[in-house]
Design a protein around this motif. Structure first.
Motif, PDB file in Angstrom:
ATOM      1  N   LYS A   1      12.338 -35.082 -26.659  1.00  0.00           N
ATOM      2  CA  LYS A   1      12.983 -33.733 -25.538  1.00  0.00           C
ATOM      3  C   LYS A   1      13.237 -34.728 -24.250  1.00  0.00           C
ATOM      4  N   GLY A   2      12.686 -35.925 -24.297  1.00  0.00           N
ATOM      5  CA  GLY A   2      12.795 -36.288 -22.451  1.00  0.00           C
ATOM      6  C   GLY A   2      11.407 -35.391 -21.345  1.00  0.00           C
ATOM      7  N   VAL A   3      10.347 -35.407 -22.044  1.00  0.00           N
ATOM      8  CA  VAL A   3       9.923 -34.398 -21.398  1.00  0.00           C
ATOM      9  C   VAL A   3       8.141 -35.901 -21.434  1.00  0.00           C
ATOM     10  N   LYS A   4       8.528 -36.426 -19.933  1.00  0.00           N
ATOM     11  CA  LYS A   4       7.358 -37.612 -20.309  1.00  0.00           C
ATOM     12  C   LYS A   4       6.183 -37.071 -20.229  1.00  0.00           C
ATOM     13  N   VAL A   5       5.073 -37.161 -20.940  1.00  0.00           N
ATOM     14  CA  VAL A   5       3.455 -37.395 -20.972  1.00  0.00           C
ATOM     15  C   VAL A   5       2.505 -38.105 -21.347  1.00  0.00           C
ATOM     16  N   SER A   6       1.833 -38.725 -21.059  1.00  0.00           N
ATOM     17  CA  SER A   6       0.667 -39.617 -21.781  1.00  0.00           C
ATOM     18  C   SER A   6      -0.013 -39.347 -22.941  1.00  0.00           C
ATOM     19  N   LEU A   7      -0.254 -39.793 -23.819  1.00  0.00           N
ATOM     20  CA  LEU A   7      -1.176 -39.040 -24.385  1.00  0.00           C
ATOM     21  C   LEU A   7      -2.483 -39.112 -24.507  1.00  0.00           C
ATOM     22  N   ALA A   8      -3.064 -39.633 -23.478  1.00  0.00           N
ATOM     23  CA  ALA A   8      -4.280 -38.900 -23.033  1.00  0.00           C
ATOM     24  C   ALA A   8      -4.078 -36.752 -22.567  1.00  0.00           C
ATOM     25  N   THR A   9      -2.827 -37.047 -21.739  1.00  0.00           N
ATOM     26  CA  THR A   9      -2.559 -35.704 -21.457  1.00  0.00           C
ATOM     27  C   THR A   9      -2.258 -34.816 -22.904  1.00  0.00           C
ATOM     28  N   ILE A  10      -1.905 -34.843 -23.794  1.00  0.00           N
ATOM     29  CA  ILE A  10      -1.772 -34.297 -24.883  1.00  0.00           C
ATOM     30  C   ILE A  10      -2.853 -34.761 -25.349  1.00  0.00           C
ATOM     31  N   TYR A  11      -3.402 -35.191 -25.145  1.00  0.00           N
ATOM     32  CA  TYR A  11      -4.651 -35.115 -26.289  1.00  0.00           C
ATOM     33  C   TYR A  11      -5.789 -33.659 -25.679  1.00  0.00           C
ATOM     34  N   ASN A  12      -5.938 -34.322 -24.474  1.00  0.00           N
ATOM     35  CA  ASN A  12      -6.366 -33.368 -22.801  1.00  0.00           C
ATOM     36  C   ASN A  12      -6.096 -31.439 -23.482  1.00  0.00           C
ATOM     37  N   ASN A  13      -4.660 -31.316 -24.153  1.00  0.00           N
ATOM     38  CA  ASN A  13      -4.098 -30.135 -23.860  1.00  0.00           C
ATOM     39  C   ASN A  13      -4.159 -29.814 -25.764  1.00  0.00           C
ATOM     40  N   LEU A  14      -4.516 -30.809 -26.139  1.00  0.00           N
ATOM     41  CA  LEU A  14      -4.612 -29.703 -27.457  1.00  0.00           C
ATOM     42  C   LEU A  14      -5.670 -29.598 -27.088  1.00  0.00           C
ATOM     43  N   HIS A  15      -7.280 -29.385 -27.031  1.00  0.00           N
ATOM     44  CA  HIS A  15      -8.517 -29.899 -26.584  1.00  0.00           C
ATOM     45  C   HIS A  15      -8.282 -28.536 -26.183  1.00  0.00           C
ATOM     46  N   HIS A  16      -7.277 -28.082 -24.768  1.00  0.00           N
ATOM     47  CA  HIS A  16      -7.922 -26.911 -23.921  1.00  0.00           C
ATOM     48  C   HIS A  16      -6.759 -26.038 -24.567  1.00  0.00           C
TER      49      HIS A  16
ATOM     50  N   THR B   1      -7.159 -25.299 -28.223  1.00  0.00           N
ATOM     51  CA  THR B   1      -7.942 -25.322 -29.114  1.00  0.00           C
ATOM     52  C   THR B   1      -8.923 -24.678 -29.044  1.00  0.00           C
ATOM     53  N   GLU B   2      -9.684 -25.043 -27.495  1.00  0.00           N
ATOM     54  CA  GLU B   2     -10.748 -23.999 -27.540  1.00  0.00           C
ATOM     55  C   GLU B   2     -10.200 -22.277 -25.997  1.00  0.00           C
TER      56      GLU B   2
ATOM     57  N   LEU C   1      -4.592 -22.486 -30.167  1.00  0.00           N
ATOM     58  CA  LEU C   1      -4.314 -23.866 -31.447  1.00  0.00           C
ATOM     59  C   LEU C   1      -5.578 -23.697 -32.265  1.00  0.00           C
ATOM     60  N   ARG C   2      -5.578 -24.123 -33.631  1.00  0.00           N
ATOM     61  CA  ARG C   2      -6.415 -23.796 -34.745  1.00  0.00           C
ATOM     62  C   ARG C   2      -6.649 -25.969 -35.266  1.00  0.00           C
ATOM     63  N   GLU C   3      -7.755 -26.174 -34.945  1.00  0.00           N
ATOM     64  CA  GLU C   3      -7.504 -27.151 -36.003  1.00  0.00           C
ATOM     65  C   GLU C   3      -7.618 -27.519 -36.799  1.00  0.00           C
TER      66      GLU C   3
ATOM     67  N   LYS D   1      -7.085 -38.941 -39.265  1.00  0.00           N
ATOM     68  CA  LYS D   1      -6.185 -38.058 -38.228  1.00  0.00           C
ATOM     69  C   LYS D   1      -6.041 -36.406 -37.351  1.00  0.00           C
ATOM     70  N   SER D   2      -6.148 -35.883 -36.809  1.00  0.00           N
ATOM     71  CA  SER D   2      -6.758 -34.519 -36.414  1.00  0.00           C
ATOM     72  C   SER D   2      -5.709 -33.820 -36.071  1.00  0.00           C
ATOM     73  N   TYR D   3      -5.635 -32.681 -36.981  1.00  0.00           N
ATOM     74  CA  TYR D   3      -4.142 -31.861 -37.129  1.00  0.00           C
ATOM     75  C   TYR D   3      -4.497 -30.543 -36.330  1.00  0.00           C
ATOM     76  N   PHE D   4      -3.200 -29.612 -35.904  1.00  0.00           N
ATOM     77  CA  PHE D   4      -3.181 -28.531 -35.212  1.00  0.00           C
ATOM     78  C   PHE D   4      -2.071 -28.095 -35.456  1.00  0.00           C
ATOM     79  N   ASP D   5      -3.064 -26.610 -36.053  1.00  0.00           N
ATOM     80  CA  ASP D   5      -1.839 -25.669 -36.740  1.00  0.00           C
ATOM     81  C   ASP D   5      -2.106 -24.487 -35.378  1.00  0.00           C
ATOM     82  N   THR D   6      -0.769 -23.755 -35.302  1.00  0.00           N
ATOM     83  CA  THR D   6      -0.217 -23.596 -34.286  1.00  0.00           C
ATOM     84  C   THR D   6      -1.100 -21.553 -34.562  1.00  0.00           C
ATOM     85  N   ASN D   7      -0.854 -21.651 -35.939  1.00  0.00           N
ATOM     86  CA  ASN D   7      -1.094 -20.543 -36.739  1.00  0.00           C
ATOM     87  C   ASN D   7      -2.516 -20.322 -36.798  1.00  0.00           C
ATOM     88  N   THR D   8      -3.048 -19.322 -35.479  1.00  0.00           N
ATOM     89  CA  THR D   8      -4.807 -19.313 -35.725  1.00  0.00           C
ATOM     90  C   THR D   8      -5.310 -18.206 -36.528  1.00  0.00           C
ATOM     91  N   SER D   9      -4.645 -17.545 -37.104  1.00  0.00           N
ATOM     92  CA  SER D   9      -4.475 -16.396 -37.894  1.00  0.00           C
ATOM     93  C   SER D   9      -6.069 -17.075 -39.350  1.00  0.00           C
TER      94      SER D   9
END
Lengths: 138, 138
Positions: A50-65, A67-68, A72-74, A81-89
């Motif tokens: 989608k043309g969004v320039k992001v580095s993998l490191a930033t992806i990981y940072n934000n997935l963790h942020h 989640t905390e 998100l829910r891991e 590999k790790s999956y993240f779920d946008t359904n946190t219920s």
DNA sequence: ATTTGTGCAAATCGTTTGCATCTGA
DNA sequence: TCAGATGCAAACGATTTGCACAAAT
């Protein structure tokens, strides 16, 4: 567009995170559709597509942020590999072993009864039910 | 000693594997006590402690061979490492998050009911229940 | 101005693989 | 003899970290 962005910005702000360009873009990818199950890699390539320039490191940072922050829910289903779920219920998962695809099962559709006593001084942090499914070999 | 060794050798032979020195030693560590939950690393150091010279590669090879032969069962609870369970019968797990410790819950102690329909052409390969437990923060 | 986030490349960790050597049947 | 096992070291893939630069408050 502004509406969505504003919602996301509030969401991000509530999580005590700064609404940076990349963060907003990722939140947009994650939270704008329905429930999603993503890995760092899938989110990364989706962003690049989608043309969004992001580095993998930033992806990981934000997935963790995220989640905390409880956005998100891991989900641990695959050793590699790790999956993240946008359904946190509270809910469970089908896991399609061949294609690594996850599907939600609402909590109401599974009864987990008779959970044994847990050791004194401990608390249940989650009860995860994973139904692993395979294609029939015929 | 011969009794145990013979049992293990038969076990190994039945799995279509050659009873090599290392294999027997590992089987001995794995299957002589009660049920155990081990990782490649823990098995490796345990072997070294007991004076059994085995390489990590061989540990991995044999964990997988044993698993394919149905002598072990892999348990996916932690994204960062693989656990193998010597209890291959139908059962579930407590996972103590802080210390990475696993404990069996016999299948009879948990009722999983109302499993939703699975897609046509697929089969359930397993139903895994993991109860994640944390020490109380007081 | 100060704090927080980003990107890159290098480092890390568990696991796998290639290949020469050994060993059990 | 010879397929199958082993050990080592190198390769690997997912994730993390360190650090210089950029952006947000």
């Amino acid at each position: 567009m502004t509406a969505i962005k504003c919602d996301l910005e509030t969401k991000i702000r509530k999580a005590n995170l700064r609404p940076t360009r990349q963060r907003i873009a990722l939140a947009n990818l994650l939270f704008s559709g329905g429930n999603r199950h993503i890995t760092a890699e899938t989110l990364h390539s989706e962003a690049l597509e989608k043309g969004v320039k992001v580095s993998l490191a930033t992806i990981y940072n934000n997935l963790h942020h995220f989640t905390e922050a409880g956005l998100l829910r891991e989900v641990v289903v695959d050793a590699s590999k790790s999956y993240f779920d946008t359904n946190t219920s509270d809910h469970h998962h089908f896991f399609f072993e061949e294609d690594g695809y996850l599907e939600d099962i609402s909590a109401g559709h599974i009864n987990v009864k008779d959970i044994p006593d847990i050791p004194v001084g401990t608390t249940i942090s989650s009860v995860d039910v994973i139904i692993r499914v395979r294609k029939n070999t015929e």
